[in-house]
Design a protein around this motif. Structure first.
Motif, mmCIF file in Angstrom:
data_model
loop_
_atom_site.group_PDB
_atom_site.id
_atom_site.type_symbol
_atom_site.label_atom_id
_atom_site.label_comp_id
_atom_site.label_asym_id
_atom_site.label_seq_id
_atom_site.Cartn_x
_atom_site.Cartn_y
_atom_site.Cartn_z
ATOM 1 N N TYR A 47 -19.743 71.685 -0.099
ATOM 2 C CA TYR A 47 -20.105 70.751 -0.968
ATOM 3 C C TYR A 47 -21.496 70.292 -0.639
ATOM 4 N N VAL A 48 -22.016 70.164 0.295
ATOM 5 C CA VAL A 48 -23.159 69.460 0.677
ATOM 6 C C VAL A 48 -23.277 68.172 0.108
ATOM 7 N N PRO A 49 -22.232 66.944 0.215
ATOM 8 C CA PRO A 49 -22.196 65.931 -0.416
ATOM 9 C C PRO A 49 -23.537 65.064 -0.103
ATOM 10 N N ASP A 50 -23.823 63.964 -1.008
ATOM 11 C CA ASP A 50 -24.830 63.063 -0.719
ATOM 12 C C ASP A 50 -24.556 61.940 0.139
ATOM 13 N N ALA A 51 -23.315 61.747 0.611
ATOM 14 C CA ALA A 51 -22.906 60.859 1.762
ATOM 15 C C ALA A 51 -21.610 61.436 2.243
ATOM 16 N N ILE A 52 -21.327 61.194 3.426
ATOM 17 C CA ILE A 52 -19.833 61.195 3.875
ATOM 18 C C ILE A 52 -19.657 59.879 4.626
ATOM 19 N N LEU A 53 -18.144 59.462 4.339
ATOM 20 C CA LEU A 53 -17.475 58.478 4.740
ATOM 21 C C LEU A 53 -16.510 59.049 5.584
ATOM 22 N N LEU A 54 -16.598 58.712 7.021
ATOM 23 C CA LEU A 54 -16.135 59.425 8.070
ATOM 24 C C LEU A 54 -15.057 58.340 8.842
ATOM 25 N N ASP A 55 -13.714 58.649 8.779
ATOM 26 C CA ASP A 55 -12.886 58.019 9.695
ATOM 27 C C ASP A 55 -12.943 58.356 11.042
ATOM 28 N N LEU A 56 -12.971 57.814 12.014
ATOM 29 C CA LEU A 56 -12.985 58.409 13.589
ATOM 30 C C LEU A 56 -11.560 58.993 13.867
ATOM 31 N N GLY A 57 -10.518 58.391 13.647
ATOM 32 C CA GLY A 57 -9.320 58.766 14.125
ATOM 33 C C GLY A 57 -8.484 59.568 12.986
ATOM 34 N N LEU A 58 -8.875 60.982 13.466
ATOM 35 C CA LEU A 58 -8.626 62.005 12.788
ATOM 36 C C LEU A 58 -7.226 62.890 13.450
ATOM 37 N N PRO A 59 -6.370 63.441 12.575
ATOM 38 C CA PRO A 59 -5.380 64.067 13.295
ATOM 39 C C PRO A 59 -5.661 65.304 14.321
ATOM 40 N N ASP A 60 -6.802 66.152 13.908
ATOM 41 C CA ASP A 60 -7.186 67.424 14.626
ATOM 42 C C ASP A 60 -8.101 67.076 15.588
ATOM 43 N N ILE A 61 -9.465 67.009 14.883
ATOM 44 C CA ILE A 61 -10.690 66.910 15.953
ATOM 45 C C ILE A 61 -11.040 65.409 15.827
ATOM 46 N N ASP A 62 -11.743 64.794 16.696
ATOM 47 C CA ASP A 62 -12.081 63.348 16.733
ATOM 48 C C ASP A 62 -13.359 63.295 15.727
#
Ligand code: CA
Length: 234
Positions: A47-62
């Motif tokens: 998608y190449v978004p305009d911005a990303i909101l990123l949670d750090l605690g994810l189930p697979d990759i940090d």
């Protein structure tokens, strides 16, 4: 606005995810969601978004690993949204290339303001970074061509190191720059001299701040770094 900015929200907690989707949708953003790090990586490149909101605690990759992967190929603004409020994690996220760090729980107004600021900074970086010859914040004026700084029209005498610090912060206005990043910028990749940075910062503040204990222009993020305020009023 020509088109609604596209945000990728990376979050595995479904309650937070639906809250964020609702808030962002209601405020004119188009939203895509990813519930895992793997999904975040594939959607951010498709998608190449305009911005990303990123949670750090994810189930697979940090989340930090996701951020580092994205930074290999892109400077999309990434706002880390995390329950981890420790300074160490903020520093790690900012050093890994995060544009901002928001600690849960947060207010809607604050979240929206930070997204707008990140989008604005990115747009001006893409737009006219090479054309920018000066910057003004309140009464502070920095002329990059003349390498001169003035306050209310009066020249401020800075040492070369002090000038370098103020330029680095002003080029990243509104963004927290970590101690480590500033120290390396000033004294090279192996430098670790935080006390020297503190001394220089105290001197800068004595020269540009009316009340150095309550700075208007350069704010302290305790344990993390410094940022130049986009607006000088408190
Ligand atoms: Ca999580």
């Amino acid at each position: 606005m020509e088109h609604a900015p596209l945000l990728l929200v990376v979050e595995d907690d479904s309650a937070i995810l639906s809250f964020l989707t609702a808030v962002l949708g209601a405020n004119g953003y188009e939203v895509r969601v990813a519930a895992s790090g793997q999904e975040a990586l594939s959607l951010s490149s498709s998608y190449v978004p305009d911005a990303i909101l990123l949670d750090l605690g994810l189930p697979d990759i940090d989340g930090l690993h996701v951020l580092r992967q994205i930074r290999i190929w892109s400077d999309i603004p990434v706002l880390v949204v995390s329950a981890r409020g420790h300074e160490r994690e903020k520093v790690e996220a900012l050093d890994a290339g995060a544009d901002d760090y928001i600690t849960k729980p947060f207010g809607t107004g604050e979240l929206l303001a930070r997204i707008r600021a990140a989008l604005r900074r990115h747009a001006s970086k893409v737009g006219d970074s090479s054309a920018k010859t000066s910057i003004r914040v309140g009464d502070l004026f920095i002329d990059y061509e003349k390498r001169a700084v003035s306050l209310s029209g009066k020249e401020v005498h800075l040492t070369p190191i002090e000038y370098k610090i103020i330029v680095l912060l002003s080029e990243n206005i509104g963004k927290v720059i970590t101690h480590d990043t500033i120290v390396k910028h000033l004294w090279g990749p192996y430098a670790k001299d935080l006390p020297a940075l503190r001394v220089n910062m105290a001197n800068i503040r004595r020269k540009i701040e009316e009340n150095p204990a309550e700075p208007r222009y350069i704010r302290t993020e305790v344990g993390v770094g410094y940022k130049m305020a986009e607006e000088a009023d408190r």
